[in-house]
Design an enzyme around this catalytic site. Structure first.
Site, mmCIF file in Angstrom:
data_model
loop_
_atom_site.group_PDB
_atom_site.id
_atom_site.type_symbol
_atom_site.label_atom_id
_atom_site.label_comp_id
_atom_site.label_asym_id
_atom_site.label_seq_id
_atom_site.Cartn_x
_atom_site.Cartn_y
_atom_site.Cartn_z
ATOM 1 N N CYS A 124 11.777 -20.523 -39.000
ATOM 2 C CA CYS A 124 11.951 -20.470 -37.542
ATOM 3 C C CYS A 124 10.655 -20.703 -36.793
ATOM 4 O O CYS A 124 10.688 -21.053 -35.613
ATOM 5 C CB CYS A 124 12.596 -19.148 -37.134
ATOM 6 S SG CYS A 124 11.543 -17.709 -37.445
ATOM 7 N N ARG A 167 16.150 -25.877 -30.945
ATOM 8 C CA ARG A 167 16.281 -24.686 -30.105
ATOM 9 C C ARG A 167 16.744 -25.085 -28.700
ATOM 10 O O ARG A 167 17.550 -24.399 -28.097
ATOM 11 C CB ARG A 167 14.943 -23.924 -30.023
ATOM 12 C CG ARG A 167 14.457 -23.304 -31.328
ATOM 13 C CD ARG A 167 15.385 -22.223 -31.861
ATOM 14 N NE ARG A 167 15.622 -21.148 -30.913
ATOM 15 C CZ ARG A 167 14.803 -20.128 -30.667
ATOM 16 N NH1 ARG A 167 13.678 -20.028 -31.356
ATOM 17 N NH2 ARG A 167 15.113 -19.188 -29.784
ATOM 18 N N ASP A 220 10.503 -16.661 -43.501
ATOM 19 C CA ASP A 220 9.967 -16.287 -42.186
ATOM 20 C C ASP A 220 8.710 -15.464 -42.462
ATOM 21 O O ASP A 220 8.441 -15.076 -43.613
ATOM 22 C CB ASP A 220 11.035 -15.475 -41.414
ATOM 23 C CG ASP A 220 10.617 -15.131 -39.987
ATOM 24 O OD1 ASP A 220 9.649 -15.734 -39.474
ATOM 25 O OD2 ASP A 220 11.266 -14.246 -39.374
ATOM 26 N N HIS A 266 18.283 -12.256 -34.188
ATOM 27 C CA HIS A 266 17.761 -13.431 -33.466
ATOM 28 C C HIS A 266 18.866 -14.507 -33.472
ATOM 29 O O HIS A 266 18.722 -15.557 -34.088
ATOM 30 C CB HIS A 266 16.496 -13.925 -34.171
ATOM 31 C CG HIS A 266 15.661 -14.863 -33.373
ATOM 32 N ND1 HIS A 266 15.942 -15.202 -32.062
ATOM 33 C CD2 HIS A 266 14.524 -15.549 -33.699
ATOM 34 C CE1 HIS A 266 15.029 -16.047 -31.619
ATOM 35 N NE2 HIS A 266 14.157 -16.276 -32.590
ATOM 36 N N GLN A 320 18.294 -18.369 -32.600
ATOM 37 C CA GLN A 320 17.608 -19.120 -33.657
ATOM 38 C C GLN A 320 18.613 -19.673 -34.668
ATOM 39 O O GLN A 320 18.502 -20.812 -35.130
ATOM 40 C CB GLN A 320 16.616 -18.190 -34.371
ATOM 41 C CG GLN A 320 15.879 -18.852 -35.521
ATOM 42 C CD GLN A 320 14.912 -19.928 -35.049
ATOM 43 O OE1 GLN A 320 14.093 -19.675 -34.184
ATOM 44 N NE2 GLN A 320 15.013 -21.127 -35.614
ATOM 45 N N ARG A 323 13.774 -10.982 -24.520
ATOM 46 C CA ARG A 323 13.198 -10.761 -25.851
ATOM 47 C C ARG A 323 12.569 -9.382 -25.816
ATOM 48 O O ARG A 323 11.682 -9.117 -25.012
ATOM 49 C CB ARG A 323 12.158 -11.832 -26.182
ATOM 50 C CG ARG A 323 11.326 -11.479 -27.405
ATOM 51 C CD ARG A 323 10.505 -12.615 -27.925
ATOM 52 N NE ARG A 323 11.355 -13.593 -28.607
ATOM 53 C CZ ARG A 323 10.890 -14.575 -29.386
ATOM 54 N NH1 ARG A 323 9.598 -14.725 -29.568
ATOM 55 N NH2 ARG A 323 11.723 -15.403 -29.965
HETATM 56 N N1 CP Z 1 11.317 -19.096 -33.530
HETATM 57 C C1 CP Z 1 11.014 -18.465 -32.379
HETATM 58 O O1 CP Z 1 11.793 -17.672 -31.824
HETATM 59 O O2 CP Z 1 9.799 -18.818 -31.877
HETATM 60 P P1 CP Z 1 9.035 -18.112 -30.668
HETATM 61 O O3 CP Z 1 8.632 -16.748 -31.118
HETATM 62 O O4 CP Z 1 7.860 -19.015 -30.408
HETATM 63 O O5 CP Z 1 9.965 -18.046 -29.487
HETATM 64 N N1 NVA Z 2 10.857 -12.301 -37.602
HETATM 65 C C1 NVA Z 2 9.963 -12.850 -36.604
HETATM 66 C C2 NVA Z 2 10.592 -14.000 -35.909
HETATM 67 C C3 NVA Z 2 9.720 -14.688 -34.893
HETATM 68 C C4 NVA Z 2 10.406 -15.801 -34.184
HETATM 69 C C5 NVA Z 2 9.551 -11.754 -35.635
HETATM 70 O O1 NVA Z 2 10.426 -10.967 -35.239
HETATM 71 O O2 NVA Z 2 8.380 -11.684 -35.276
#
Ligand code: CP
Ligand code: NVA
Length: 313
Positions: free
Chosen positions: A270, A298, A231, A140, A143, A113
């Protein structure tokens, strides 16, 4: 001797393609059903990734991605190593290329990530094991495999589905648009001017045969939708700019906006949610919300993504 076979990276949904995504969703449903009575940490009867180790690198916070990948590896009979980039030599300037080459000698797959998507591309270019995108500023994809699984589990078919996205044109929306082109559903984006998704993702969806409408009218976006998705208005790494928060106000998913959708429409998010901003309490806690199925999925989705990356699907 170095590995000569190209690893299967999952940087975006197109790396797998429509058939593989459909196979992942079927596999996830089957495996989820088959282990219904097992304790969460017990391995599936066939332990398909026994002996395999996934290294996870986090340059941003995570709850769901971190725990679901770890649990996915356990349920597949393998294990995971979780690393915060700041506690790695990567955080002190060791190159991405060297990190990729070293980890490729030590583990069987890498999940990362990070912020800039170019970093995951560089990691993948230098890794001889599969690299999986656990979120970048651009996309993502993991997700969205879970989201598609959730929608299907709740009785909706993907082809022709009308998905409405309300709010910020962000990484999650980009992967929804990519999925739309692959799986043939339509997306209506309700967002303020200046917060549209990148044009490249709209083109990708349209090139795949999806209809994409981008509108400034939240009601028009939500009207007769099968699925309403939102989101956070401020993604990780972004500023809490008051101009953005002001612009987002008409795109909050509240009961009135939900009522514009079909009566059996689902609400997806999400998570983490910012209740009172992008969604109201009554909607996220209401009967149409499937956000905790989505979160649980997930795990089931990651398992199938991992199995695909290891050439098992
Ligand atoms: N939805 C998602 O990716 O959650 P986290 O940021 O907790 O991994
Ligand atoms: N769009 C959000 C998703 C988190 C899972 C971010 O990138 O922070």
């Amino acid at each position: 001797m170095s590995e000569t076979r190209s690893p299967r990276h999952f940087l975006d949904l197109s790396d797998a393609g429509a058939d593989a995504i459909a196979a992942m969703i079927n596999d996830a449903q089957d495996r989820k059903a088959a282990r219904r009575d097992l304790p969460k940490g017990a391995a599936d009867a066939d332990a398909r990734l026994a002996g395999r180790v996934l290294a996870m690198i986090f340059e941003k916070s995570s709850t769901r991605t971190r725990v679901s990948f770890d649990m996915a590896m356990r349920q597949l009979g393998g294990s995971a190593i979780v690393m915060e980039a700041g506690s790695m030599q990567l955080g002190r300037g060791e190159s991405i290329a060297d990190t990729a080459r070293v980890l490729s000698r030590m583990v069987d797959a890498i999940m990362i990530r990070t912020d800039d998507h170019a970093k995951i591309e560089e990691l993948a270019a230098n890794a001889s094991v599969p690299v999986i995108n656990g979120l970048t500023d651009r996309s993502h994809p993991c997700q969205i495999v879970a989201d598609l699984l959730t929608v299907i589990e709740h009785g909706k078919a993907l082809p022709g589905l009308e998905v409405a996205w309300l709010g910020d044109g962000n990484n999650v929306l980009h992967s929804i648009l990519e999925a739309a082109g692959l799986m043939k559903f339509n997306v209506r984006v309700g967002c303020p001017s200046g917060y549209e998704p990148e044009a490249e993702f709209v083109r990708m969806a349209e090139a795949g045969g999806a209809r994409v409408d981008v509108t400034r009218d939240a009601v028009a976006a939500a009207k007769d939708a099968d699925v309403i998705v939102t989101d956070t208005w401020v993604s990780m790494g972004q500023e809490h700019a008051s101009a953005k928060l002001d612009a987002m106000q008409p795109f909050r998913v509240d009961a009135a906006l939900m009522a514009q959708a079909k009566p059996d429409a689902l609400f997806l998010h999400c998570l983490p949610a910012h209740v009172g901003d992008e969604v109201t309490q009554d909607v996220i806690e209401g009967p149409q919300s499937v956000v905790f199925d989505e979160a649980e999925n997930r795990i089931h989705a990651q398992k199938s993504i991992l199995r695909w990356a290891f050439g098992q699907l």
